[in-house]
Design a protein around this motif. Structure first.
Motif, PDB file in Angstrom:
ATOM      1  N   GLY A 157       0.612  -1.365  -0.246  1.00 52.10           N
ATOM      2  CA  GLY A 157      -0.445  -0.216  -0.241  1.00 52.10           C
ATOM      3  C   GLY A 157       0.903   1.055   0.247  1.00 52.10           C
ATOM      4  N   ILE A 158       0.155   2.584   0.393  1.00 54.89           N
ATOM      5  CA  ILE A 158       1.005   3.435  -0.509  1.00 54.89           C
ATOM      6  C   ILE A 158       1.541   3.460   1.490  1.00 54.89           C
ATOM      7  N   PRO A 159       3.402   4.071   1.725  1.00 59.28           N
ATOM      8  CA  PRO A 159       3.504   4.363   2.797  1.00 59.28           C
ATOM      9  C   PRO A 159       2.624   5.710   3.364  1.00 59.28           C
ATOM     10  N   THR A 160       2.981   4.783   4.740  1.00 55.25           N
ATOM     11  CA  THR A 160       3.040   5.448   5.796  1.00 55.25           C
ATOM     12  C   THR A 160       3.601   5.558   7.125  1.00 55.25           C
ATOM     13  N   SER A 161       4.445   6.180   7.165  1.00 54.65           N
ATOM     14  CA  SER A 161       5.538   6.562   8.196  1.00 54.65           C
ATOM     15  C   SER A 161       4.716   6.196   9.440  1.00 54.65           C
ATOM     16  N   PRO A 162       5.476   5.915  10.655  1.00 52.11           N
ATOM     17  CA  PRO A 162       6.655   4.519  10.335  1.00 52.11           C
ATOM     18  C   PRO A 162       5.900   3.681   9.418  1.00 52.11           C
ATOM     19  N   ASN A 163       6.973   3.003   8.256  1.00 50.06           N
ATOM     20  CA  ASN A 163       6.341   1.704   7.472  1.00 50.06           C
ATOM     21  C   ASN A 163       7.277   0.702   8.394  1.00 50.06           C
ATOM     22  N   LEU A 164       7.623  -0.460   7.423  1.00 52.84           N
ATOM     23  CA  LEU A 164       7.529  -1.507   8.204  1.00 52.84           C
ATOM     24  C   LEU A 164       8.894  -1.612   8.152  1.00 52.84           C
ATOM     25  N   HIS A 165      10.111  -1.618   7.872  1.00 55.59           N
ATOM     26  CA  HIS A 165      11.542  -1.018   8.032  1.00 55.59           C
ATOM     27  C   HIS A 165      11.523  -0.685   9.027  1.00 55.59           C
ATOM     28  N   GLU A 166      11.090   0.824   8.712  1.00 52.83           N
ATOM     29  CA  GLU A 166      10.883   1.660   9.771  1.00 52.83           C
ATOM     30  C   GLU A 166      11.413   0.976  11.575  1.00 52.83           C
ATOM     31  N   VAL A 167      10.336   0.408  11.296  1.00 53.78           N
ATOM     32  CA  VAL A 167      10.592  -0.734  13.172  1.00 53.78           C
ATOM     33  C   VAL A 167      10.984  -0.831  13.250  1.00 53.78           C
ATOM     34  N   ALA A 168      11.203  -2.253  11.745  1.00 55.84           N
ATOM     35  CA  ALA A 168      11.798  -2.932  12.367  1.00 55.84           C
ATOM     36  C   ALA A 168      13.426  -2.517  12.703  1.00 55.84           C
ATOM     37  N   GLN A 169      13.799  -2.012  11.358  1.00 52.35           N
ATOM     38  CA  GLN A 169      15.384  -1.516  11.710  1.00 52.35           C
ATOM     39  C   GLN A 169      15.487  -0.480  12.833  1.00 52.35           C
ATOM     40  N   ALA A 170      14.579  -0.083  13.498  1.00 51.52           N
ATOM     41  CA  ALA A 170      14.669   1.162  14.674  1.00 51.52           C
ATOM     42  C   ALA A 170      15.050   0.076  16.425  1.00 51.52           C
TER      43      ALA A 170
END
Length: 268
Positions: A80-93
């Motif tokens: 879908g259209i990205p909405t921050s935080p995106n999945l990779h932002e959650v995982a990489q945090a």
């Protein structure tokens, strides 16, 4: 926006991803999307709350997978259209070395791929333009095979996408094929709309409004997606109740306000 993407995007017809973006307060939607979203919201005034809760479920599920399950690879289909935080932002945090492949077949999502591909220096992200209906194309793609190591655990994320598939399209079979390609210790996370908590005649009105777009499923039909897998506590629940914490900063809604299931399971 790239010229080829512009030609592919039909702005005259409502699209579920853009409608979802509108409910979340985004700007990547058109008049047809807003009109369709408003029509549904008139029947179900709390649908924007569902959209927010669905995003919070994704974040909690990914945080669990990265922090508690130790997953470092994610395959997110139906991005879908990205909405921050995106999945990779959650995982990489949590784990900066996390690798993520996003998959979607909506050309407007393709225009946002550059934002999705912004990864930390220790991890990696990729975007694949493909359809969940063709799992072999996803599993055999260069984006998946060069970004992820399918001999090591992967979290398969199918957030708010399977209810766009009718039974005739065999969504359970599609999920089984994807799961069968992942090694032991991998995980499956799904959210899915249901009519279980909606009273008549609201259920009938909503079912009629979205009948051409897919199929909501009851608890038993949803649980079938996890056949043979090990459900993570608390199992199959209304998605707003799955491992809820204070991060949402929102009161716990009633089940009928959300009317969607969420669950995470380990692949043995």
């Amino acid at each position: 926006m790239p010229e080829d993407a512009q030609r592919l995007i039909d702005t005259s017809t409502a699209h579920p991803a853009r409608r979802y973006d509108y409910w979340l307060g985004g700007k990547d939607n058109f008049a047809a999307d807003r009109e369709s979203a408003d029509a549904i919201a008139r029947l179900a005034p709390l649908v924007p709350k569902w959209a927010r809760e669905n995003r919070w479920f994704m974040r909690r599920a990914v945080a669990y997978l990265a922090r508690e399950a130790g997953i470092r690879q994610f395959l997110d289909i139906g991005t879908g259209i990205p909405t921050s935080p995106n999945l990779h932002e959650v995982a990489q945090a949590i784990a900066p070395e996390s690798r993520v492949v996003y998959v979607d077949n909506d050309p407007i999502v393709l225009t946002h791929a550059r934002a999705l591909l912004t990864s930390g220096p220790h991890g990696r992200t990729a975007y694949l333009d493909a359809d969940l209906a063709e799992p072999e194309d996803i599993l055999g793609s260069d984006e998946v095979t060069t970004t992820l190591d399918l001999s090591r655990p992967v979290a398969l994320s199918l957030i708010a996408v399977l209810h766009f598939f009718k039974d005739a399209q065999d969504p359970h079979g599609i999920v089984r094929r994807l799961v069968s390609a992942l090694p032991s210790g991998s995980y499956l996370a799904i959210s899915h709309n249901t009519w279980d908590y909606l009273p008549e005649p609201r259920r009938a009105a909503l079912e009629s409004a979205v009948k051409d777009e897919g199929q909501c499923r009851d608890r038993a039909q949803f649980t079938r997606f996890f056949d043979g897998l090990e459900l993570v506590d608390p199992g199959v629940v209304v998605l707003s109740e799955w491992r809820r914490d204070d991060s949402a900063d929102l009161p716990l809604p009633e089940p009928w306000e959300i009317s969607a299931y969420g669950a995470v399971a380990r692949i043995p």
